[in-house]
Design a protein around this motif. Structure first.
Motif, PDB file in Angstrom:
ATOM      1  N   ALA A 176       0.502  -0.695   0.230  1.00 31.56           N
ATOM      2  CA  ALA A 176       0.065   0.193  -0.195  1.00 31.56           C
ATOM      3  C   ALA A 176       0.960   1.192   0.030  1.00 31.56           C
ATOM      4  O   ALA A 176       2.071   1.398   0.129  1.00 31.56           O
ATOM      5  CB  ALA A 176      -1.147   0.075   1.401  1.00 31.56           C
ATOM      6  N   GLU A 177       0.428   2.372  -0.372  1.00 27.84           N
ATOM      7  CA  GLU A 177       0.583   3.589  -0.556  1.00 27.84           C
ATOM      8  C   GLU A 177       0.752   4.001   1.182  1.00 27.84           C
ATOM      9  O   GLU A 177      -0.394   4.331   1.110  1.00 27.84           O
ATOM     10  CB  GLU A 177       0.538   4.954  -1.178  1.00 27.84           C
ATOM     11  CG  GLU A 177       0.801   5.966  -1.265  1.00 27.84           C
ATOM     12  CD  GLU A 177       0.376   6.530  -2.475  1.00 27.84           C
ATOM     13  OE1 GLU A 177      -0.210   7.992  -2.526  1.00 27.84           O
ATOM     14  OE2 GLU A 177       0.057   7.027  -3.471  1.00 27.84           O
ATOM     15  N   VAL A 178       1.511   4.497   1.854  1.00 28.09           N
ATOM     16  CA  VAL A 178       1.310   4.417   3.984  1.00 28.09           C
ATOM     17  C   VAL A 178       0.513   5.601   3.658  1.00 28.09           C
ATOM     18  O   VAL A 178       2.428   6.779   3.339  1.00 28.09           O
ATOM     19  CB  VAL A 178       1.967   3.347   4.669  1.00 28.09           C
ATOM     20  CG1 VAL A 178       1.238   3.385   5.587  1.00 28.09           C
ATOM     21  CG2 VAL A 178       1.586   1.954   4.211  1.00 28.09           C
ATOM     22  N   THR A 179      -0.145   6.576   4.358  1.00 28.15           N
ATOM     23  CA  THR A 179      -0.374   7.640   5.695  1.00 28.15           C
ATOM     24  C   THR A 179      -0.450   7.881   6.882  1.00 28.15           C
ATOM     25  O   THR A 179      -1.160   6.823   6.885  1.00 28.15           O
ATOM     26  CB  THR A 179      -1.005   8.767   5.044  1.00 28.15           C
ATOM     27  OG1 THR A 179      -1.242   8.621   3.375  1.00 28.15           O
ATOM     28  CG2 THR A 179      -1.134  10.336   5.858  1.00 28.15           C
ATOM     29  N   ALA A 180       0.862   8.571   7.424  1.00 31.53           N
ATOM     30  CA  ALA A 180       0.951   8.110   8.594  1.00 31.53           C
ATOM     31  C   ALA A 180       0.369   9.454   9.444  1.00 31.53           C
ATOM     32  O   ALA A 180       1.039   9.982   9.119  1.00 31.53           O
ATOM     33  CB  ALA A 180       2.579   7.335   8.976  1.00 31.53           C
ATOM     34  N   VAL A 181      -0.399   9.148  10.647  1.00 35.58           N
ATOM     35  CA  VAL A 181      -1.223  10.553  11.481  1.00 35.58           C
ATOM     36  C   VAL A 181      -0.335  10.413  12.680  1.00 35.58           C
ATOM     37  O   VAL A 181      -0.482   8.903  13.273  1.00 35.58           O
ATOM     38  CB  VAL A 181      -2.431  10.525  11.511  1.00 35.58           C
ATOM     39  CG1 VAL A 181      -2.576  11.868  11.932  1.00 35.58           C
ATOM     40  CG2 VAL A 181      -2.798  10.927   9.953  1.00 35.58           C
ATOM     41  N   CYS A 182       0.092  11.027  13.540  1.00 42.22           N
ATOM     42  CA  CYS A 182       1.543  10.860  14.304  1.00 42.22           C
ATOM     43  C   CYS A 182       1.190  12.105  15.241  1.00 42.22           C
ATOM     44  O   CYS A 182       1.376  13.301  14.350  1.00 42.22           O
ATOM     45  CB  CYS A 182       2.234  10.220  14.539  1.00 42.22           C
ATOM     46  SG  CYS A 182       3.547  10.785  12.926  1.00 42.22           S
ATOM     47  N   SER A 183       1.585  12.240  16.310  1.00 44.64           N
ATOM     48  CA  SER A 183       2.488  14.120  16.367  1.00 44.64           C
ATOM     49  C   SER A 183       3.692  14.798  15.992  1.00 44.64           C
ATOM     50  O   SER A 183       4.082  13.733  16.115  1.00 44.64           O
ATOM     51  CB  SER A 183       2.278  14.020  18.415  1.00 44.64           C
ATOM     52  OG  SER A 183       3.013  13.270  19.304  1.00 44.64           O
ATOM     53  N   VAL A 198       3.438  11.428   5.244  1.00 42.58           N
ATOM     54  CA  VAL A 198       3.605  11.154   7.805  1.00 42.58           C
ATOM     55  C   VAL A 198       2.620  13.507   7.605  1.00 42.58           C
ATOM     56  O   VAL A 198       2.965  14.226   7.140  1.00 42.58           O
ATOM     57  CB  VAL A 198       4.703  11.322   7.883  1.00 42.58           C
ATOM     58  CG1 VAL A 198       4.736  11.393   9.615  1.00 42.58           C
ATOM     59  CG2 VAL A 198       5.353  10.433   8.045  1.00 42.58           C
ATOM     60  N   ILE A 199       1.598  12.709   8.500  1.00 40.57           N
ATOM     61  CA  ILE A 199       0.997  13.840   8.560  1.00 40.57           C
ATOM     62  C   ILE A 199       1.112  14.386  10.460  1.00 40.57           C
ATOM     63  O   ILE A 199       0.500  13.283  10.719  1.00 40.57           O
ATOM     64  CB  ILE A 199      -0.807  13.642   8.225  1.00 40.57           C
ATOM     65  CG1 ILE A 199      -1.159  13.873   7.047  1.00 40.57           C
ATOM     66  CG2 ILE A 199      -1.800  14.881   8.623  1.00 40.57           C
ATOM     67  CD1 ILE A 199      -2.102  13.913   6.265  1.00 40.57           C
ATOM     68  N   ASP A 200       1.498  15.218  10.770  1.00 41.08           N
ATOM     69  CA  ASP A 200       1.742  16.021  11.699  1.00 41.08           C
ATOM     70  C   ASP A 200       0.130  16.776  12.282  1.00 41.08           C
ATOM     71  O   ASP A 200      -0.221  17.648  11.845  1.00 41.08           O
ATOM     72  CB  ASP A 200       2.070  17.406  12.034  1.00 41.08           C
ATOM     73  CG  ASP A 200       2.222  17.636  13.352  1.00 41.08           C
ATOM     74  OD1 ASP A 200       2.135  17.108  14.717  1.00 41.08           O
ATOM     75  OD2 ASP A 200       3.698  18.228  13.612  1.00 41.08           O
ATOM     76  N   TYR A 201      -0.551  15.958  12.694  1.00 39.40           N
ATOM     77  CA  TYR A 201      -2.049  15.911  13.625  1.00 39.40           C
ATOM     78  C   TYR A 201      -1.713  17.941  14.385  1.00 39.40           C
ATOM     79  O   TYR A 201      -3.056  18.020  13.851  1.00 39.40           O
ATOM     80  CB  TYR A 201      -3.114  15.094  14.242  1.00 39.40           C
ATOM     81  CG  TYR A 201      -2.375  15.136  15.501  1.00 39.40           C
ATOM     82  CD1 TYR A 201      -2.530  15.867  16.766  1.00 39.40           C
ATOM     83  CD2 TYR A 201      -1.280  13.359  15.464  1.00 39.40           C
ATOM     84  CE1 TYR A 201      -2.840  15.613  18.011  1.00 39.40           C
ATOM     85  CE2 TYR A 201      -1.323  13.322  17.382  1.00 39.40           C
ATOM     86  CZ  TYR A 201      -2.184  14.391  18.607  1.00 39.40           C
ATOM     87  OH  TYR A 201      -1.294  14.065  19.242  1.00 39.40           O
TER      88      TYR A 201
END
Length: 327
Positions: A176-183, A198-201
């Motif tokens: 998969a093409e992975v997007t990670a959400v974290c701080s 990577v998305i910084d929430y």
């Protein structure tokens, strides 16, 4: 032997170290000298009876089915029952002992032989103990409930926690093409696990960015099911594998209704440990395709502090309990 026990529901103050009787294996059981265990959200939820439905499983007014928490263990086989054929004394093993009544936060644990597999030789006991519950939750959420396929856009919310760190790696393994959400402080960790984005929430709301995903695995976070619905493609799937009690009931009650009247599939995950999937994870560990991430290590006497830390929701990966080094 020494064990961490609790005799009433409540905060970590209810946990205490106590001398209890060493168990003896039944005919179909293995007695394991526990060298390491790990903490999961299941531990503090059982400890607090949160949600209330926990009481129907563990005991209505107080915990009666078991009094020692800890689902993940790794250690060395000390004795086997007469009907056990897979293991022998001296074998190094790891597994999820939820089905046999928890009990990992103790020096010894009797478990069914089907709850255990041989420990990979290329990882330590504490690394092995970090795997079972979290890794299988991620596997079942992505592969079984989420029906992940190569090339899909997959988002992992709570990507830096126990389940999330395995989910990122497994999603990449499945193509998969992975997007990670974290701080903010965990962005580098998510990237190191192989996340494509990577998305910084704290800086961006992924549910209002306009981007949509084929599969969202919520391993943590505090978002409405309708937020997740907005971030899904028209035929996307949302799997709730962790979060607060409100999210759980939304997934249980609203998820089936949304799925019934549309093409999106939304719901919660029920992950049942099994030896076949644990063997699959063992192969991935041996090949280096996944690796456990351990944030902190605590001795048995400090299990209350370890659970408190996990409950706060800031752990990077897993928190391990060290009983013996095993060398």
């Amino acid at each position: 032997m020494k064990a961490i026990v609790y005799e009433s529901y409540g905060p970590t103050d209810v946990l205490h170290l106590k001398d209890v009787e060493k168990p003896s294996p039944k005919d179909n059981e293995v007695l394991v000298r526990v060298y390491a265990a790990s903490v999961n959200a299941a531990d503090w939820r059982m400890m607090r009876a949160d949600p209330f439905l926990v009481r129907l499983y563990a005991g209505l007014l107080k915990p009666t089915k078991f009094q020692t928490l800890g689902a993940d263990i790794a250690g060395r086989v000390e004795a086997v029952g007469k009907n056990v054929h897979q293991f022998q004394p001296g074998d190094e093993v790891f597994g999820d002992v939820f089905a046999s009544g928890f009990g990992g936060f103790a020096e010894y644990k009797c478990a069914s032989e089907n709850e255990l597999v041989l420990k990979p030789s290329n990882i330590s006991f504490d690394e092995a103990a970090a795997v079972p519950l979290a890794a299988l939750t991620a596997l079942h959420g992505l592969r079984d409930k989420g029906q992940i396929k190569p090339g899909q856009k997959v988002l992992i919310n709570g990507a830096s926690g126990g389940v999330g760190t395995f989910a990122v790696q497994l999603a990449k393994y499945f193509g998969a093409e992975v997007t990670a959400v974290c701080s903010t402080g965990k962005v580098d960790l998510a990237r190191s696990l192989g996340a494509d984005h990577v998305i910084d929430y704290t800086q961006e709301d992924f549910t209002r960015s306009g981007r949509q995903y084929d599969l969202i695995l919520a391993a943590n976070g505090n978002r409405s099911i309708f937020d997740y619905k907005r971030a899904l493609t028209s035929k996307g799937a949302y799997v709730m594998a962790g979060g607060n009690t409100g999210q759980l009931f939304q997934a249980l009650l609203l998820g089936p209704l949304i799925s019934l009247f549309g093409k999106q599939k939304m719901g919660s995950l029920t992950s049942t440990p099994n030896q076949k999937d644990l063997l699959f994870m063992k192969e991935l560990l041996e090949s280096g395709k996944i690796k456990p991430i351990i944030d902190r290590r605590y001795p048995l006497s400090e299990v209350p502090e370890a659970i408190r830390y996990v409950e706060e929701g800031h752990a990077k990966g897993k928190v391990a309990i060290i009983l013996e080094r095993g060398e």
